[in-house]
Design a protein around this motif. Structure first.
Motif, PDB file in Angstrom:
ATOM      1  N   UNK A  29       0.861  -1.179   0.000  1.00 52.19           N
ATOM      2  CA  UNK A  29       0.000   0.000   0.000  1.00 52.19           C
ATOM      3  C   UNK A  29       0.905   1.238   0.000  1.00 52.19           C
ATOM      4  N   UNK A  30       0.970   1.914  -1.141  1.00 51.86           N
ATOM      5  CA  UNK A  30       1.974   2.963  -1.289  1.00 51.86           C
ATOM      6  C   UNK A  30       1.379   4.284  -1.753  1.00 51.86           C
ATOM      7  N   UNK A  31       0.180   4.612  -1.253  1.00 48.23           N
ATOM      8  CA  UNK A  31      -0.397   5.916  -1.591  1.00 48.23           C
ATOM      9  C   UNK A  31       0.450   7.058  -1.043  1.00 48.23           C
ATOM     10  N   UNK A  32       1.176   6.776   0.060  1.00 44.02           N
ATOM     11  CA  UNK A  32       2.136   7.741   0.611  1.00 44.02           C
ATOM     12  C   UNK A  32       3.537   7.191   0.344  1.00 44.02           C
ATOM     13  N   UNK A  33       4.277   7.761  -0.605  1.00 40.79           N
ATOM     14  CA  UNK A  33       5.592   7.215  -0.965  1.00 40.79           C
ATOM     15  C   UNK A  33       6.625   7.284   0.150  1.00 40.79           C
ATOM     16  N   UNK A  34       6.350   8.076   1.189  1.00 44.59           N
ATOM     17  CA  UNK A  34       7.293   8.154   2.305  1.00 44.59           C
ATOM     18  C   UNK A  34       6.901   7.237   3.455  1.00 44.59           C
ATOM     19  N   UNK A  95      11.719 -10.070   4.382  1.00 50.38           N
ATOM     20  CA  UNK A  95      12.634  -8.951   4.136  1.00 50.38           C
ATOM     21  C   UNK A  95      13.094  -8.948   2.675  1.00 50.38           C
ATOM     22  N   UNK A  96      13.405 -10.121   2.154  1.00 49.35           N
ATOM     23  CA  UNK A  96      13.844 -10.229   0.766  1.00 49.35           C
ATOM     24  C   UNK A  96      12.750  -9.774  -0.194  1.00 49.35           C
ATOM     25  N   UNK A  97      11.513 -10.160   0.094  1.00 52.14           N
ATOM     26  CA  UNK A  97      10.391  -9.767  -0.769  1.00 52.14           C
ATOM     27  C   UNK A  97      10.181  -8.260  -0.745  1.00 52.14           C
ATOM     28  N   UNK A  98      10.308  -7.655   0.431  1.00 52.17           N
ATOM     29  CA  UNK A  98      10.148  -6.199   0.541  1.00 52.17           C
ATOM     30  C   UNK A  98      11.268  -5.481  -0.206  1.00 52.17           C
ATOM     31  N   UNK A  99      12.495  -5.945  -0.039  1.00 53.49           N
ATOM     32  CA  UNK A  99      13.617  -5.304  -0.726  1.00 53.49           C
ATOM     33  C   UNK A  99      13.505  -5.454  -2.244  1.00 53.49           C
ATOM     34  N   UNK A 100      12.976  -6.587  -2.688  1.00 55.64           N
ATOM     35  CA  UNK A 100      12.745  -6.775  -4.120  1.00 55.64           C
ATOM     36  C   UNK A 100      11.714  -5.778  -4.635  1.00 55.64           C
ATOM     37  N   UNK A 101      10.657  -5.577  -3.847  1.00 61.14           N
ATOM     38  CA  UNK A 101       9.587  -4.654  -4.234  1.00 61.14           C
ATOM     39  C   UNK A 101      10.093  -3.214  -4.367  1.00 61.14           C
ATOM     40  N   UNK A 102      10.978  -2.790  -3.478  1.00 61.37           N
ATOM     41  CA  UNK A 102      11.409  -1.386  -3.483  1.00 61.37           C
ATOM     42  C   UNK A 102      12.744  -1.174  -4.185  1.00 61.37           C
ATOM     43  N   UNK A 103      13.268  -2.218  -4.798  1.00 62.19           N
ATOM     44  CA  UNK A 103      14.617  -2.136  -5.389  1.00 62.19           C
ATOM     45  C   UNK A 103      14.725  -1.043  -6.443  1.00 62.19           C
ATOM     46  N   UNK A 104      13.648  -0.811  -7.176  1.00 65.15           N
ATOM     47  CA  UNK A 104      13.700   0.180  -8.254  1.00 65.15           C
ATOM     48  C   UNK A 104      13.207   1.565  -7.828  1.00 65.15           C
ATOM     49  N   UNK A 105      12.961   1.743  -6.558  1.00 63.40           N
ATOM     50  CA  UNK A 105      12.536   3.051  -6.058  1.00 63.40           C
ATOM     51  C   UNK A 105      13.791   3.800  -5.592  1.00 63.40           C
ATOM     52  N   UNK A 106      14.242   4.700  -6.420  1.00 66.93           N
ATOM     53  CA  UNK A 106      15.519   5.362  -6.170  1.00 66.93           C
ATOM     54  C   UNK A 106      15.528   6.187  -4.888  1.00 66.93           C
ATOM     55  N   UNK A 107      14.338   6.605  -4.455  1.00 66.66           N
ATOM     56  CA  UNK A 107      14.273   7.430  -3.251  1.00 66.66           C
ATOM     57  C   UNK A 107      14.456   6.614  -1.972  1.00 66.66           C
ATOM     58  N   UNK A 108      14.308   5.292  -2.070  1.00 61.23           N
ATOM     59  CA  UNK A 108      14.401   4.427  -0.889  1.00 61.23           C
ATOM     60  C   UNK A 108      15.833   3.943  -0.693  1.00 61.23           C
ATOM     61  N   UNK A 109      16.364   4.175   0.501  1.00 52.64           N
ATOM     62  CA  UNK A 109      17.691   3.673   0.865  1.00 52.64           C
ATOM     63  C   UNK A 109      17.616   3.194   2.308  1.00 52.64           C
TER      64      UNK A 109
END
Length: 222
Positions: A29-34, A95-109
């Motif tokens: 659920x990513x309506x809020x990107x932060x 954890x692996x599934x979450x990191x896979x999901x956000x891997x292409x979101x450049x704002x997430x580190x």
């Protein structure tokens, strides 16, 4: 845009040619990107909702939070009751599934993973054992921030398979554990045990550890 829900299905092939696949379902659920919220449903019917990957403005950090104090709820689909735990393997897959999901979101580190001490069964069992063993040699009465039981608790987490496997998993996504990878507040005990003999801790099922105890795995900054 209204709440967006994405469903990711991770297929885990069990050993053996006749074994049926097991699936971890991850809803996003990513309506809020932060403040990205996740809900995970494990093959055994256990649901983990209220997982947050949240940006903290004050510290300018991305925190993966799996804590009841930040809204996480763990339930069994059969009993609809809270209070269950998950295994190290299930945690790593999550954890692996979450990191896979956000891997292409450049704002997430990712900077830190925070989780309840009671969440992962192996860590919880080892923590209870370590605190009880330390309490056997304590004198005086039970009190918050006790150093010997606190160090015993920290040591149990530092030696856990959870830490080793989490660090290995992070490396697959170009992250690394910090040189001091575990962050934890001073140990706290449940109110009924305070000012009691340490034998009460030794004889307790959960070593009297406060329900809100949590710890974090710190990710190295580049």
């Amino acid at each position: 845009m209204n709440k967006i829900a994405l469903i990711i299905v991770v297929t885990l092939i069990a050993c053996g040619c006749n074994a049926s696949p097991k699936e971890l379902k991850l809803e996003v659920f990513d309506s809020d990107p932060s403040d990205i919220r996740f809900k995970a449903t494990f093959p055994e019917g256990v649901e983990l909702d209220g997982i947050h990957l949240r940006y903290e403005n004050l510290g300018k950090r991305w925190l993966l939070q799996l804590k009841s104090s930040t809204g996480m709820r763990l339930t069994s689909a059969e009993s609809n009751k809270s209070g269950n735990t998950i295994t190290v393997s299930a945690f790593i897959e999550l954890v692996s599934s979450i990191l896979t999901e956000v891997a292409n979101r450049k704002e997430v580190s990712l900077n830190e993973i925070q989780l309840d001490l009671r969440l992962v069964s192996e860590v919880w069992n080892d923590s209870v054992y370590a605190v009880k063993e330390s309490a056997k040699t304590n004198s005086g009465v039970v009190m918050h921030k006790d150093k010997s039981t606190g160090f015993a608790l920290l040591g149990a987490i530092q030696k856990s398979d959870l830490l080793v496997k989490t660090c290995t998993t992070l490396a697959k996504y170009s992250y690394a554990c910090d040189s001091n990878p575990i962050g934890i507040d001073p140990i706290a005990f449940q109110c009924p045990f305070l000012n009691q003999d340490w034998d009460e801790i030794v004889g307790s099922v959960d070593a009297g550890i406060h329900e809100a105890m949590s710890f974090s795995i710190v990710v190295a900054t580049n």
